[in-house]
Scaffold this active site. Structure first.
Site, PDB file in Angstrom:
ATOM      1  N   HIS A 153      22.069  -6.996  -2.587  1.00  0.00           N
ATOM      2  CA  HIS A 153      22.584  -6.327  -3.788  1.00  0.00           C
ATOM      3  C   HIS A 153      22.793  -7.295  -4.962  1.00  0.00           C
ATOM      4  O   HIS A 153      22.428  -7.012  -6.099  1.00  0.00           O
ATOM      5  CB  HIS A 153      23.902  -5.634  -3.421  1.00  0.00           C
ATOM      6  CG  HIS A 153      24.242  -4.443  -4.255  1.00  0.00           C
ATOM      7  ND1 HIS A 153      24.887  -3.347  -3.757  1.00  0.00           N
ATOM      8  CD2 HIS A 153      24.041  -4.182  -5.566  1.00  0.00           C
ATOM      9  CE1 HIS A 153      25.051  -2.450  -4.718  1.00  0.00           C
ATOM     10  NE2 HIS A 153      24.554  -2.946  -5.829  1.00  0.00           N
ATOM     11  N   ASP A 207      18.638   6.118  -4.136  1.00  0.00           N
ATOM     12  CA  ASP A 207      19.088   4.727  -4.224  1.00  0.00           C
ATOM     13  C   ASP A 207      20.534   4.641  -3.721  1.00  0.00           C
ATOM     14  O   ASP A 207      21.457   5.044  -4.428  1.00  0.00           O
ATOM     15  CB  ASP A 207      19.025   4.242  -5.681  1.00  0.00           C
ATOM     16  CG  ASP A 207      19.456   2.789  -5.797  1.00  0.00           C
ATOM     17  OD1 ASP A 207      18.633   1.913  -5.462  1.00  0.00           O
ATOM     18  OD2 ASP A 207      20.618   2.524  -6.183  1.00  0.00           O
ATOM     19  N   ALA A 225       8.292   7.277  -8.524  1.00  0.00           N
ATOM     20  CA  ALA A 225       8.633   6.488  -9.707  1.00  0.00           C
ATOM     21  C   ALA A 225       9.897   6.967 -10.417  1.00  0.00           C
ATOM     22  O   ALA A 225      10.143   6.618 -11.569  1.00  0.00           O
ATOM     23  CB  ALA A 225       7.452   6.461 -10.674  1.00  0.00           C
ATOM     24  N   LEU A 254      17.114   9.125  -7.385  1.00  0.00           N
ATOM     25  CA  LEU A 254      18.460   9.575  -7.739  1.00  0.00           C
ATOM     26  C   LEU A 254      19.435   8.454  -7.397  1.00  0.00           C
ATOM     27  O   LEU A 254      19.493   8.024  -6.233  1.00  0.00           O
ATOM     28  CB  LEU A 254      18.812  10.842  -6.952  1.00  0.00           C
ATOM     29  CG  LEU A 254      20.155  11.497  -7.311  1.00  0.00           C
ATOM     30  CD1 LEU A 254      20.100  12.154  -8.698  1.00  0.00           C
ATOM     31  CD2 LEU A 254      20.554  12.540  -6.270  1.00  0.00           C
ATOM     32  N   GLY A 255      20.183   7.960  -8.398  1.00  0.00           N
ATOM     33  CA  GLY A 255      21.240   6.983  -8.143  1.00  0.00           C
ATOM     34  C   GLY A 255      22.374   7.655  -7.388  1.00  0.00           C
ATOM     35  O   GLY A 255      22.563   8.872  -7.502  1.00  0.00           O
ATOM     36  N   TYR A 278      28.848   1.631  -2.221  1.00  0.00           N
ATOM     37  CA  TYR A 278      29.191   2.891  -2.900  1.00  0.00           C
ATOM     38  C   TYR A 278      30.097   3.753  -2.010  1.00  0.00           C
ATOM     39  O   TYR A 278      30.586   4.797  -2.442  1.00  0.00           O
ATOM     40  CB  TYR A 278      27.934   3.676  -3.313  1.00  0.00           C
ATOM     41  CG  TYR A 278      26.960   2.904  -4.193  1.00  0.00           C
ATOM     42  CD1 TYR A 278      27.379   1.801  -4.932  1.00  0.00           C
ATOM     43  CD2 TYR A 278      25.621   3.269  -4.279  1.00  0.00           C
ATOM     44  CE1 TYR A 278      26.481   1.081  -5.719  1.00  0.00           C
ATOM     45  CE2 TYR A 278      24.720   2.565  -5.069  1.00  0.00           C
ATOM     46  CZ  TYR A 278      25.160   1.464  -5.780  1.00  0.00           C
ATOM     47  OH  TYR A 278      24.272   0.766  -6.558  1.00  0.00           O
ATOM     48  N   LYS A 280      21.482  -1.303   0.289  1.00  0.00           N
ATOM     49  CA  LYS A 280      21.705  -2.682  -0.162  1.00  0.00           C
ATOM     50  C   LYS A 280      22.817  -3.344   0.640  1.00  0.00           C
ATOM     51  O   LYS A 280      23.813  -2.704   0.982  1.00  0.00           O
ATOM     52  CB  LYS A 280      22.083  -2.693  -1.656  1.00  0.00           C
ATOM     53  CG  LYS A 280      21.258  -1.756  -2.516  1.00  0.00           C
ATOM     54  CD  LYS A 280      21.561  -1.895  -3.991  1.00  0.00           C
ATOM     55  CE  LYS A 280      20.918  -0.776  -4.781  1.00  0.00           C
ATOM     56  NZ  LYS A 280      21.714   0.459  -4.845  1.00  0.00           N
ATOM     57  N   GLY A 294       0.819  -1.209   0.000  1.00  0.00           N
ATOM     58  CA  GLY A 294       0.000   0.000   0.000  1.00  0.00           C
ATOM     59  C   GLY A 294       0.852   1.258   0.000  1.00  0.00           C
ATOM     60  O   GLY A 294       0.377   2.340  -0.328  1.00  0.00           O
TER      61      GLY A 294
END
Ligand SMILES: NC(=O)c1ccc[n+]([C@@H]2O[C@H](COP(=O)([O-])OP(=O)(O)OC[C@H]3O[C@@H](n4cnc5c(N)ncnc54)[C@H](OP(=O)(O)O)[C@@H]3O)[C@@H](O)[C@H]2O)c1
Length: 340
Positions: A124, A58, A26, A29-30, A63, A91, A21
């Site tokens: 990941h 994200d 949609a 930002l990577g 990273y 991740k 819900g």
């Protein structure tokens, strides 16, 4: 808030309703800078993009910039953006799959991001292994493992525990295939909410994409622009570039837009959630606007659907579990899980 004339009203940005819900913006930002953009610059972009209307970020431990993004998120919240308006993903990296590592690794991410819960936590890659950051494509970890469903479920159970404790709202997968997802969906107590996968006009993964959606999962699309800035190690001579495709160029001309924007309009209209990376204000704002304004026509959507070249860019060579193995083994190209 949102005084800047460049800002986009987050309420105008399309969102996906998940099986729970909850609504996920949609476009996100990577935050992987492909080894060429500093963590500081990425954190600055997160804060600025948030001030200008982005709500979905994200992230990932691998990273190596979550400790810099955390203060940016904190400032964003202090500036008036409500935590519940944000969608923050992180991740679990491949060397932290073991049961004892998952919870402490998650808490490190949560602390680095300066949050008290995550919206989405993903495994990941489905392969336990270790490789040094930035290593050569030919690097091989002698202890690398194939997909072993029993082991994956042990990791998954730890993620389920994080949901039970209210520390994570949703859990999910990344770099999975249909046969692997089938087993997970059979055995999960808490189903994955999303699968993150490579998706761009030259790699549309129609079978996996349809399967994911039919199962009520959202498809989050990485490398939505064909990752033009990816590191050398992730390039092969066969790779193609969706932003240089003549059909995309033609549609871009018709819309007076950059080809990158066309890739994002296509992604959002097809029903996936692209997470383009940029630390340049001009580009990340163009990307957000692309999914809000001036949609593609049905004919343009159909023309782009025909561009699929099955061109996977992130092949995952370093995750192979045997020496001199084809990277295609990682992707179960015969429709069954590649035997160990
Ligand atoms: N789950 C996974 O295994 C996985 C794997 C790979 C990536 N990801 C995630 O997906 C995100 C995106 O993937 P990616 O960064 O590899 O590829 P991408 O988003 O397809 O491409 C990013 C590149 O496109 C350029 N760009 C962005 N917007 C542009 C625009 N409007 N016009 C022109 N160029 C533009 C950027 O350059 P500038 O910086 O010059 O703007 C950057 O070099 C990553 O950051 C990461 O969060 C996840």
């Amino acid at each position: 808030m949102n005084q800047d004339p460049l800002a986009v009203d987050p309420a105008q940005v399309p969102s996906r309703q998940l099986a729970s819900g909850a609504r996920m913006p949609a476009i996100g930002l990577g935050t992987f800078g492909s080894d060429s953009v500093s963590g500081e610059a990425i954190a600055e972009a997160v804060l600025d993009a948030g001030r200008l209307g982005y709500r979905h970020f994200d992230c990932a431990a691998v990273y190596s910039n979550e400790h810099l993004i955390g203060p940016a998120l904190k400032k964003l919240i202090a500036s008036g953006v409500k935590r519940e308006e944000l969608w923050v993903t992180s991740k679990l990296w491949n060397d932290k799959h073991s049961e004892k590592d998952v919870v402490p690794t998650f808490h490190k991410t949560l602390k680095d991001l300066q949050l008290d819960y995550l919206d989405l936590y993903l495994i990941h890659w489905p392969f336990p292994n270790f490789h040094p950051p930035g290593c050569d494509v030919n690097f091989h970890d002698p202890n690398a493992k194939p997909y072993i469903h029993e082991s994956y479920m042990k990791t998954w159970r730890q993620l389920e525990k994080l949901v039970d404790e209210g520390l994570v709202r949703h859990i999910g997968t990344s770099n999975m295939t249909v046969p692997k997802l089938k087993l997970l969906l059979r055995d999960a107590r808490i189903r994955p909410a999303c699968n993150e996968m490579e998706l761009h006009p030259h790699f549309q993964q129609p079978e996996l994409f349809e399967y994911v959606r039919a199962q009520g999962l959202e498809a989050i699309g990485y490398c939505p622009l064909g990752s033009p800035g990816r590191p050398e190690r992730d390039r092969t001579p066969e790779d193609t570039s969706p932003t240089e495709d003549p059909v995309i160029l033609g549609i871009a001309k018709a819309h007076g837009a950059h080809p990158a924007e066309i890739c994002l309009k296509w992604a959002a209209q097809r029903g996936q959630t692209p997470i383009p990376f940029s630390a340049k204000r001009r580009n990340y704002m163009a990307n957000l606007r692309a999914v809000v304004q001036d949609p593609l026509t049905d004919a343009e959507m159909t023309a782009i659907a025909k561009l699929d070249r099955n061109c996977r860019l992130i092949k995952g060579q370093v995750f192979c579990w045997k020496e001199n193995q084809s990277w295609e083994d990682l992707w179960d190209v015969n429709g069954v899980i590649t035997p160990a």
